[in-house]
Scaffold this motif. Sequence first.
Motif, PDB file in Angstrom:
ATOM      1  N   ASP A  82       6.894  39.779 -58.857  1.00  0.00           N
ATOM      2  CA  ASP A  82       8.320  39.480 -58.969  1.00  0.00           C
ATOM      3  C   ASP A  82       9.034  39.733 -57.649  1.00  0.00           C
ATOM      4  N   SER A  85      10.969  36.515 -56.142  1.00  0.00           N
ATOM      5  CA  SER A  85      12.433  36.548 -56.154  1.00  0.00           C
ATOM      6  C   SER A  85      13.010  36.695 -54.754  1.00  0.00           C
ATOM      7  N   ALA A 136      18.447  45.444 -55.369  1.00  0.00           N
ATOM      8  CA  ALA A 136      18.853  45.094 -56.735  1.00  0.00           C
ATOM      9  C   ALA A 136      17.642  44.812 -57.611  1.00  0.00           C
ATOM     10  N   GLY A 137      16.684  44.106 -57.069  1.00  0.00           N
ATOM     11  CA  GLY A 137      15.507  43.754 -57.857  1.00  0.00           C
ATOM     12  C   GLY A 137      14.643  44.942 -58.193  1.00  0.00           C
ATOM     13  N   SER A 138      14.418  45.831 -57.236  1.00  0.00           N
ATOM     14  CA  SER A 138      13.563  46.989 -57.493  1.00  0.00           C
ATOM     15  C   SER A 138      14.186  47.917 -58.520  1.00  0.00           C
ATOM     16  N   LEU A 139      15.493  48.132 -58.443  1.00  0.00           N
ATOM     17  CA  LEU A 139      16.161  48.976 -59.432  1.00  0.00           C
ATOM     18  C   LEU A 139      16.160  48.328 -60.808  1.00  0.00           C
ATOM     19  N   SER A 140      16.381  47.028 -60.840  1.00  0.00           N
ATOM     20  CA  SER A 140      16.376  46.317 -62.114  1.00  0.00           C
ATOM     21  C   SER A 140      15.000  46.367 -62.771  1.00  0.00           C
ATOM     22  N   MET A 141      13.954  46.164 -61.984  1.00  0.00           N
ATOM     23  CA  MET A 141      12.595  46.222 -62.515  1.00  0.00           C
ATOM     24  C   MET A 141      12.273  47.611 -63.036  1.00  0.00           C
ATOM     25  N   VAL A 166      14.347  50.013 -64.113  1.00  0.00           N
ATOM     26  CA  VAL A 166      15.098  50.311 -65.341  1.00  0.00           C
ATOM     27  C   VAL A 166      14.533  49.532 -66.523  1.00  0.00           C
ATOM     28  N   GLY A 167      14.249  48.262 -66.301  1.00  0.00           N
ATOM     29  CA  GLY A 167      13.704  47.448 -67.386  1.00  0.00           C
ATOM     30  C   GLY A 167      12.355  47.958 -67.858  1.00  0.00           C
ATOM     31  N   GLU A 168      11.500  48.348 -66.927  1.00  0.00           N
ATOM     32  CA  GLU A 168      10.180  48.855 -67.295  1.00  0.00           C
ATOM     33  C   GLU A 168      10.300  50.196 -68.010  1.00  0.00           C
TER      34      GLU A 168
END
Length: 236
Positions: A30, A34, A62-67, A69-71
């Motif tokens: 990802d 992305s 943004a992507g690393s934090l989102s991943m 939190v989602g995980e």
Amino acid sequence: MTAPPAHEPHGGALGSRLNWLRAAVLGANDGIVSTAGLVVGVAGATGSRDALLTAGLSGLLAGSLSMAVGEYVSVSVQRDSETAALATEKQELHESPEAELDELTALLTARGLTPGVAREAAEQLTERDALRAHARVELGIDPDDLTNPWHAAWASFLAFTVGALLPLLAIVLPPASLRLWITVGSVLTALTLTGWWAARLAAAPAPRATLRTVAGGALAMAVTYAAGSLLGVAGV
């Protein structure tokens, strides 16, 4: 083979142990796709190195934090399910130990043991640790190795960051005339590796999974570059 009771979940302990590795592979993939799509899109609109660096770093963070939190949320739900299943099994062992012993015997018989041997094994496992025996044989859970949401979150965060650094560095370090081609080439090479690795983890056909991963990344870069070029021409 006798089907397990419908009210109790049955899963593979191997999936639990490989959870962090799965998160790492998906996070890296990802991060590559992305961030590559983002910086290639910006490159289509402008050749400014500062703009590319700002966009890439923003997307990476943004992507690393989102991943992560989602995980964390996803694996926390899985861990809660495992904990609830163990609590239910513990209660059933307390309320109806003979029925649970019969159930464990049936499960061992379904795995190929003769009824007599299965009964003896069930009794020995129950005497040693009834909950652990039912957790492993019946639920497919290792009580000593439950899924860890923090492991998955950190693996996803770090993997996304590492994956995102590839297209970011590829787009900002080379000369302007070469940056796009170097970025596309490095991204497609990296996606080939992550696609193959993901297929190996999932025991899926590697060529098909790898081609799917590479094609998806190529399509993402093509679409974002076209969009960026149109916006750049329009002066937006």
